[in-house]
Design an enzyme around this catalytic site. Structure first.
Site, short mmCIF file in Angstrom:
data_model
loop_
_atom_site.label_atom_id
_atom_site.label_comp_id
_atom_site.label_asym_id
_atom_site.label_seq_id
_atom_site.Cartn_x
_atom_site.Cartn_y
_atom_site.Cartn_z
CD GLN A 103 -20.01 -55.07 14.19
OE1 GLN A 103 -20.12 -54.07 13.50
NE2 GLN A 103 -19.95 -56.27 13.66
CB VAL A 105 -26.89 -54.04 22.08
CG1 VAL A 105 -25.98 -53.03 21.38
CG2 VAL A 105 -28.12 -54.32 21.21
CG HIS A 121 -22.39 -50.85 18.24
ND1 HIS A 121 -22.66 -51.67 17.17
CD2 HIS A 121 -21.42 -50.01 17.84
CE1 HIS A 121 -21.87 -51.33 16.15
NE2 HIS A 121 -21.11 -50.33 16.53
CB CYS A 180 -34.51 -39.42 34.55
SG CYS A 180 -33.31 -39.66 35.86
CB CYS A 183 -33.01 -35.29 37.15
SG CYS A 183 -33.23 -35.86 35.44
ZN LIG Z 1 -31.98 -37.81 35.16
#
Ligand SMILES: [Zn+2]
Length: 294
Positions: A103, A105, A121, A180, A183
């Site tokens: 569990q 990360v 997770h 991001c 994009c």
């Molecule tokens: Zn993106």
């Protein structure tokens, strides 16, 4: 013989034939200096857990998340596997444990040489764009966040010398998250399961399959508070698969347990590995260890 030794004997008995599956939680990583993160969100327990809804819909909450996370990443990035992780890897190499479901990360099972590991997770070492699906490493995001926030870490570290990421609002409001780079407008999110999100069904199915084929289920350092992990304990018990729980303090799975050990993992796990896998080498962790994120 004291009570803890007796229960360790019982766990060793369950594991001795091999084929066990491990389900690990935050308690296994506290000895690596990682605060008791509350599972999916990666946000420390005393904070209100970040939900997927707040993260995606509330720009202020998202800014606060990234500001804290940007600082908290320092702790994660420098954390090393502890004796408990190493012992699990030895049990795996020795054939006593088939697979690890975690569990956590923090990537520390893989860093210790465990394979295969299913990160239930997700993992903080990857970041995903919610719009175009582009995936980048956390290191790459870290560089971009540093560029966008020169001096932020140093200024806040001065306020919180212990690495605490409980930030005053004035500090949070100075922080600039980034979008991001692929994009240009997409919202970035760590590739971990937040509260209010579900674990991808294929990953859950993979875990149920591992549990179904297991000879025993060994729960390590989880209070089994969230159903996301507890369901595997319930399933094992229903199928007559013995469940051993090693955790400091009670858990919500105790009613399903064949045996309970209430003692530090850093003591119990090396003891089990010494008894059951004395010849499993302490080989250097494999840099290429496969991490399964179905
Ligand atoms: Zn993106």
């Amino acid at each position: 013989m004291d009570a803890v030794t007796q229960t360790i004997d019982a766990v060793a008995g369950l594991l001795a034939e091999g084929g066990a599956v491990v389900l690990s939680g935050a308690g296994l990583s506290t000895e690596s200096g990682i605060p008791d993160y509350r599972g999916p969100s990666g946000v420390a327990r005393r904070h209100t857990p970040m939900t997927f809804q707040a993260f995606t819909q509330d720009p202020v909450a998202r800014r606060r998340y990234w500001a804290r996370s940007h600082l908290g990443w320092r702790t994660i990035a420098r954390a090393a596997p502890n004796d408990g992780h190493a012992a699990v890897a030895r049990l795996q190499r020795g054939g006593l444990v088939d697979a690890v479901i975690t569990q956590n990360v923090d990537g520390l099972h893989t860093a210790a040489g465990s394979t295969p590991v299913v990160e239930l997770h997700g993992s903080l070492d990857a970041v995903v764009c919610l719009d175009c699906g582009d995936r980048i490493t956390r290191e790459e995001l870290d560089r971009r966040l540093r560029d966008a926030n020169p001096g932020f870490s140093a200024a806040v570290s001065a306020v919180n010398p212990d690495g605490d990421v409980d930030l005053p609002d004035a500090q949070v409001s100075r922080f600039r998250p980034v979008d991001c780079a692929g994009c240009h407008t997409g919202m970035l999110k760590p590739d971990v399961v937040f509260f209010g999100e579900t674990v991808p069904p294929a990953r859950v199915a993979m875990c149920f399959d591992l549990v179904r084929r297991a000879r025993a289920l060994l729960v390590l350092g989880s209070s089994l508070t969230v159903m996301s992990g507890r369901r595997f304990v319930i399933r094992a018990a229903k199928q007559g698969i013995p469940v051993a729980i090693v955790n400091q303090g009670p858990t919500r799975g105790d009613g399903y347990a064949t045996v309970r050990v209430d003692a530090p993992l850093g003591v119990v796990l090396p003891e089990l590995a010494d008894r059951l896998a004395p010849r499993a080498s302490l080989a250097a962790p494999r840099a290429d260890a496969a991490v399964t994120r179905g």
